[in-house]
Design an enzyme around this catalytic site. Structure first.
Site, PDB file in Angstrom:
ATOM      1  N   TYR A 248      10.827 139.062  44.437  1.00 21.18           N
ATOM      2  CA  TYR A 248      11.684 138.823  43.040  1.00 21.18           C
ATOM      3  C   TYR A 248      10.880 138.205  42.079  1.00 21.18           C
ATOM      4  O   TYR A 248      10.770 138.956  40.909  1.00 21.18           O
ATOM      5  CB  TYR A 248      12.925 138.142  43.307  1.00 21.18           C
ATOM      6  CG  TYR A 248      13.837 138.068  42.188  1.00 21.18           C
ATOM      7  CD1 TYR A 248      14.752 139.028  41.487  1.00 21.18           C
ATOM      8  CD2 TYR A 248      13.946 136.549  41.700  1.00 21.18           C
ATOM      9  CE1 TYR A 248      15.527 138.648  40.662  1.00 21.18           C
ATOM     10  CE2 TYR A 248      14.908 136.299  40.540  1.00 21.18           C
ATOM     11  CZ  TYR A 248      15.647 137.565  40.268  1.00 21.18           C
ATOM     12  OH  TYR A 248      16.437 137.187  39.269  1.00 21.18           O
TER      13      TYR A 248
ATOM     14  N   SER B 184      13.253 135.939  34.851  1.00 20.70           N
ATOM     15  CA  SER B 184      14.105 134.840  35.501  1.00 20.70           C
ATOM     16  C   SER B 184      12.976 133.604  35.509  1.00 20.70           C
ATOM     17  O   SER B 184      11.634 133.606  35.475  1.00 20.70           O
ATOM     18  CB  SER B 184      14.147 135.323  36.906  1.00 20.70           C
ATOM     19  OG  SER B 184      14.288 134.138  37.689  1.00 20.70           O
TER      20      SER B 184
ATOM     21  N   ARG C 168      28.789 144.329  34.801  1.00 27.66           N
ATOM     22  CA  ARG C 168      29.161 143.079  35.508  1.00 27.66           C
ATOM     23  C   ARG C 168      27.882 142.061  35.294  1.00 27.66           C
ATOM     24  O   ARG C 168      27.108 142.359  34.573  1.00 27.66           O
ATOM     25  CB  ARG C 168      29.665 143.267  36.849  1.00 27.66           C
ATOM     26  CG  ARG C 168      28.622 143.738  37.770  1.00 27.66           C
ATOM     27  CD  ARG C 168      28.966 143.897  38.918  1.00 27.66           C
ATOM     28  NE  ARG C 168      27.994 144.758  40.107  1.00 27.66           N
ATOM     29  CZ  ARG C 168      27.202 144.275  40.821  1.00 27.66           C
ATOM     30  NH1 ARG C 168      27.339 142.686  40.935  1.00 27.66           N
ATOM     31  NH2 ARG C 168      26.217 144.850  41.477  1.00 27.66           N
TER      32      ARG C 168
ATOM     33  N   LYS D 194       9.640 139.451  38.357  1.00 23.04           N
ATOM     34  CA  LYS D 194      10.214 138.927  37.243  1.00 23.04           C
ATOM     35  C   LYS D 194       8.758 138.705  36.347  1.00 23.04           C
ATOM     36  O   LYS D 194       9.117 138.586  34.955  1.00 23.04           O
ATOM     37  CB  LYS D 194      11.081 137.792  37.393  1.00 23.04           C
ATOM     38  CG  LYS D 194      12.423 138.395  38.057  1.00 23.04           C
ATOM     39  CD  LYS D 194      12.901 139.277  36.966  1.00 23.04           C
ATOM     40  CE  LYS D 194      14.458 139.442  37.535  1.00 23.04           C
ATOM     41  NZ  LYS D 194      15.231 140.275  36.571  1.00 23.04           N
TER      42      LYS D 194
ATOM     43  N   ASN E 179      18.064 144.766  31.770  1.00 21.01           N
ATOM     44  CA  ASN E 179      19.188 143.645  32.511  1.00 21.01           C
ATOM     45  C   ASN E 179      19.252 144.049  34.098  1.00 21.01           C
ATOM     46  O   ASN E 179      19.232 142.932  34.617  1.00 21.01           O
ATOM     47  CB  ASN E 179      20.519 143.572  31.697  1.00 21.01           C
ATOM     48  CG  ASN E 179      21.326 142.676  32.789  1.00 21.01           C
ATOM     49  OD1 ASN E 179      20.934 141.577  32.803  1.00 21.01           O
ATOM     50  ND2 ASN E 179      22.442 143.081  33.523  1.00 21.01           N
TER      51      ASN E 179
HETATM   52  P1  NAP Z   1      24.704 141.085  39.175  1.00 26.48           P
HETATM   53  O1  NAP Z   1      25.912 140.403  38.854  1.00 26.48           O
HETATM   54  O2  NAP Z   1      24.343 141.296  40.744  1.00 26.48           O
HETATM   55  O3  NAP Z   1      24.581 142.556  38.401  1.00 26.48           O
HETATM   56  C1  NAP Z   1      23.585 143.251  38.699  1.00 26.48           C
HETATM   57  C2  NAP Z   1      23.819 144.249  37.691  1.00 26.48           C
HETATM   58  O4  NAP Z   1      22.484 145.341  37.901  1.00 26.48           O
HETATM   59  C3  NAP Z   1      24.894 145.413  38.016  1.00 26.48           C
HETATM   60  O5  NAP Z   1      25.281 145.748  36.576  1.00 26.48           O
HETATM   61  C4  NAP Z   1      24.241 146.371  38.997  1.00 26.48           C
HETATM   62  O6  NAP Z   1      24.762 147.535  38.646  1.00 26.48           O
HETATM   63  C5  NAP Z   1      23.020 146.570  38.086  1.00 26.48           C
HETATM   64  N1  NAP Z   1      21.940 147.292  39.173  1.00 26.48           N
HETATM   65  C6  NAP Z   1      21.570 146.885  40.245  1.00 26.48           C
HETATM   66  N2  NAP Z   1      20.842 147.763  40.616  1.00 26.48           N
HETATM   67  C7  NAP Z   1      20.454 148.868  39.747  1.00 26.48           C
HETATM   68  C8  NAP Z   1      19.930 150.092  39.663  1.00 26.48           C
HETATM   69  N3  NAP Z   1      19.124 150.625  40.582  1.00 26.48           N
HETATM   70  N4  NAP Z   1      20.122 150.886  38.433  1.00 26.48           N
HETATM   71  C9  NAP Z   1      21.040 150.567  37.403  1.00 26.48           C
HETATM   72  N5  NAP Z   1      21.827 149.411  37.369  1.00 26.48           N
HETATM   73  C10 NAP Z   1      21.407 148.657  38.611  1.00 26.48           C
HETATM   74  O7  NAP Z   1      23.323 140.063  38.444  1.00 26.48           O
HETATM   75  P2  NAP Z   1      23.490 139.385  37.332  1.00 26.48           P
HETATM   76  O8  NAP Z   1      23.329 137.895  37.852  1.00 26.48           O
HETATM   77  O9  NAP Z   1      24.357 139.659  36.237  1.00 26.48           O
HETATM   78  O10 NAP Z   1      21.711 139.519  36.909  1.00 26.48           O
HETATM   79  C11 NAP Z   1      21.492 140.391  35.816  1.00 26.48           C
HETATM   80  C12 NAP Z   1      20.068 140.262  35.417  1.00 26.48           C
HETATM   81  O11 NAP Z   1      19.735 138.765  35.227  1.00 26.48           O
HETATM   82  C13 NAP Z   1      19.261 140.541  36.686  1.00 26.48           C
HETATM   83  O12 NAP Z   1      17.846 141.173  36.127  1.00 26.48           O
HETATM   84  C14 NAP Z   1      18.883 139.212  37.228  1.00 26.48           C
HETATM   85  O13 NAP Z   1      17.630 139.361  38.201  1.00 26.48           O
HETATM   86  C15 NAP Z   1      18.795 138.413  36.271  1.00 26.48           C
HETATM   87  N6  NAP Z   1      18.788 136.952  36.335  1.00 26.48           N
HETATM   88  C16 NAP Z   1      20.102 136.293  37.020  1.00 26.48           C
HETATM   89  C17 NAP Z   1      20.023 135.061  37.410  1.00 26.48           C
HETATM   90  C18 NAP Z   1      21.403 134.399  37.871  1.00 26.48           C
HETATM   91  O14 NAP Z   1      21.200 133.428  38.290  1.00 26.48           O
HETATM   92  N7  NAP Z   1      22.349 135.280  38.152  1.00 26.48           N
HETATM   93  C19 NAP Z   1      19.020 134.213  37.257  1.00 26.48           C
HETATM   94  C20 NAP Z   1      17.897 134.982  36.585  1.00 26.48           C
HETATM   95  C21 NAP Z   1      17.810 136.130  36.402  1.00 26.48           C
HETATM   96  P3  NAP Z   1      26.369 147.830  39.614  1.00 26.48           P
HETATM   97  O15 NAP Z   1      27.422 147.096  38.869  1.00 26.48           O
HETATM   98  O16 NAP Z   1      26.687 149.486  39.397  1.00 26.48           O
HETATM   99  O17 NAP Z   1      26.059 147.246  40.928  1.00 26.48           O
END
Ligand code: NAP
Length: 246
Positions: free
Chosen positions: A154, A141, A14, A158, A89
């Protein structure tokens, strides 16, 4: 016929990870997608990727656990024989001001975001070294670059990923393995859906492009960094943030 390349995306079911997986699928890669949540509908996900005609392996593993990462990589190698691209990721937030932050909130974020990146990389790199090629893209991030009140755990995870990325870029370049990081700003996913409209308005005020980013806008850069189009880039952190950090 040329053998298909293989990408392994942690948290690939996702959000940003899923868009990354879709981008690689469009480019003809076979996919290894990892997740951790019990209620993940892997059949629906397989259906989602069917249109691309690639092989998709979807595997449950908690990236914070070294042995689960070891098994995940072994299964991927057993199926495809190689991993060309690793995208670290998977990530979580557990926000709080330092005076209130529980030890567990600090540990869990570091364990998944930073240690998870180590756990996966440590298990994948020997296969890349043997082949003398590979690409690793770590999702950091903007918060790891500029910090954010209420996100010290966090931000530490990062920022750690950035140091890890640069060190490995130096260490692995002799084996023709490139290592880069992407630092997204505010991207529209489940992670940011919890923010109130008021918080979002405040955030937009800090973004020159005045909007949230889309997951596919991050995925495009991840793909570029994994492709030969970026063959002279390693050890870099590319911000995908609408101009927040300049
Ligand atoms: P998200 O929608 O919350 O998805 C998080 C993903 O990480 C999910 O697929 C989840 O798996 C997986 N995950 C969490 N804990 C895990 C674990 N212990 N082992 C394996 N998988 C795990 O987050 P996102 O926004 O797509 O973020 C993806 C990456 O981008 C992250 O590293 C986040 O810090 C980074 N990021 C996001 C943003 C933002 O604004 N969204 C900004 C900067 C950086 P499940 O589906 O099984 O729960």
């Amino acid at each position: 016929m040329e053998e298909k390349k293989v990408v392994l995306v942690t948290g690939g079911t996702r959000g940003i990870g899923k868009k990354v997986a879709e981008r690689f699928a469009k480019e003809g890669y076979n996919l290894v997608l990892n997740y951790v949540s019990e209620n993940t509908d892997t059949n629906a996900l397989k259906e989602n990727f069917k249109e691309y005609g690639n092989e998709v392996l979807i595997l449950k593993a908690d990236v914070s656990k070294f042995d689960e990462c070891e098994n995940l990589v072994k299964e991927a190698i057993a199926k495809f024989g190689k991993i060309d691209v690793l995208v670290n990721n998977a990530g979580i937030t557990k926000d709080g001001l330092i005076a209130m932050m529980k030890e567990d909130a600090f540990d869990r974020v570091i364990d998944i975001n930073l240690k998870g990146t180590f756990n996966m990389t440590r298990n994948v790199v020997p296969y890349m070294m043997k082949k003398r090629c590979g690409n690793i893209v770590n999702i950091s991030s903007v918060v790891g670059v500029i910090g954010n009140a209420g996100q010290s755990n966090y931000a530490a995870s990062k920022a750690g990923i950035i140091g890890f990325t640069k060190s490995l870029a130096k260490e692995l370049s002799a084996r023709n393995i490139r290592v880069n990081a992407v630092a997204p700003g505010f991207i529209d996913t489940d992670m940011t859906s919890v923010l109130t409209d008021k918080v979002k308005e405040n955030i937009y005020a800090q973004i020159p492009l005045k909007r949230m980013g889309e997951a596919k806008e991050v995925a495009n850069v991840v793909y570029f960094l994994s492709d030969d189009e970026s063959s002279y880039i390693t050890g870099q952190v590319i911000n995908v943030d609408g101009g927040m950090v300049m």
